[in-house]
Design a protein around this motif. Structure first.
Motif, PDB file in Angstrom:
ATOM      1  N   LYS A   5      12.568 -24.953  74.254  1.00 48.84           N
ATOM      2  CA  LYS A   5      13.453 -24.108  73.460  1.00 48.84           C
ATOM      3  C   LYS A   5      14.903 -24.335  73.863  1.00 48.84           C
ATOM      4  O   LYS A   5      15.197 -24.656  75.007  1.00 48.84           O
ATOM      5  N   PRO A  36      24.391 -20.624  62.277  1.00 43.97           N
ATOM      6  CA  PRO A  36      23.655 -19.571  61.556  1.00 43.97           C
ATOM      7  C   PRO A  36      24.533 -18.637  60.723  1.00 43.97           C
ATOM      8  O   PRO A  36      24.090 -18.153  59.679  1.00 43.97           O
ATOM      9  N   GLY A  70      19.731 -18.453  66.056  1.00 42.73           N
ATOM     10  CA  GLY A  70      19.356 -18.727  64.670  1.00 42.73           C
ATOM     11  C   GLY A  70      19.199 -20.209  64.412  1.00 42.73           C
ATOM     12  O   GLY A  70      19.137 -21.024  65.329  1.00 42.73           O
ATOM     13  N   THR A  71      19.145 -20.558  63.134  1.00 42.01           N
ATOM     14  CA  THR A  71      18.909 -21.932  62.712  1.00 42.01           C
ATOM     15  C   THR A  71      20.218 -22.673  62.483  1.00 42.01           C
ATOM     16  O   THR A  71      21.080 -22.216  61.730  1.00 42.01           O
ATOM     17  N   TYR A  72      20.356 -23.803  63.148  1.00 44.74           N
ATOM     18  CA  TYR A  72      21.501 -24.698  62.985  1.00 44.74           C
ATOM     19  C   TYR A  72      21.068 -25.828  62.059  1.00 44.74           C
ATOM     20  O   TYR A  72      19.984 -26.376  62.210  1.00 44.74           O
ATOM     21  N   LYS A  73      21.926 -26.179  61.099  1.00 41.64           N
ATOM     22  CA  LYS A  73      21.667 -27.298  60.194  1.00 41.64           C
ATOM     23  C   LYS A  73      22.641 -28.414  60.542  1.00 41.64           C
ATOM     24  O   LYS A  73      23.835 -28.165  60.718  1.00 41.64           O
ATOM     25  N   LYS A  91      17.154 -29.457  61.007  1.00 44.03           N
ATOM     26  CA  LYS A  91      17.400 -28.128  61.542  1.00 44.03           C
ATOM     27  C   LYS A  91      16.828 -28.007  62.950  1.00 44.03           C
ATOM     28  O   LYS A  91      15.841 -28.656  63.277  1.00 44.03           O
ATOM     29  N   LYS A  93      16.383 -24.638  66.024  1.00 45.68           N
ATOM     30  CA  LYS A  93      16.549 -23.209  66.264  1.00 45.68           C
ATOM     31  C   LYS A  93      17.096 -22.968  67.662  1.00 45.68           C
ATOM     32  O   LYS A  93      16.680 -23.620  68.619  1.00 45.68           O
ATOM     33  N   TYR A  95      17.568 -19.861  70.374  1.00 44.00           N
ATOM     34  CA  TYR A  95      16.989 -18.557  70.657  1.00 44.00           C
ATOM     35  C   TYR A  95      17.928 -17.684  71.495  1.00 44.00           C
ATOM     36  O   TYR A  95      18.668 -18.203  72.346  1.00 44.00           O
TER      37      TYR A  95
END
Length: 99
Positions: A5, A36, A70-73, A91, A93, A95
């Motif tokens: 993670k 995010p 959150g989710t990074y693109k 993508k 994630k 945490y």
């Protein structure tokens, strides 16, 4: 230490992107990132070879890069003479601590 993670405020996390095509002749490379909250930033990337194949971009995170859960693109962006473009979006994630 190795982890599966990525956490908020991690520093030194390597992000490696396979651009699928050779990066010979690239004059500029970056990872374009949408955080995010929708904020967009550009991380300067280094071209690296893996198993002798020069088609990868790498960025190692600094303080402040992973400042939100959150989710990074991410999209790779490269410039070569006569062409500038982006790669496919991927993508990952990030945490919150202790998740």
């Amino acid at each position: 230490m190795s982890t599966d993670k990525i956490y908020v405020d991690d520093v030194g996390t390597g992000i490696t992107v396979d651009c699928v095509s050779t990066l010979e002749g690239v004059t500029e490379a970056a990872l374009l990132v949408r955080k995010p909250d929708g904020t967009e930033v550009s991380w300067p990337a280094t071209i690296i070879a893996i198993d002798g194949v020069k088609r990868f971009l790498r960025y190692v995170t600094h303080a402040g890069d992973l400042d939100q859960p959150g989710t990074y693109k991410v999209q790779a962006r490269v410039l070569v003479p006569g062409w500038t473009g982006r790669g496919a979006t991927f993508k990952f994630k990030v945490y919150q601590h202790f998740k």
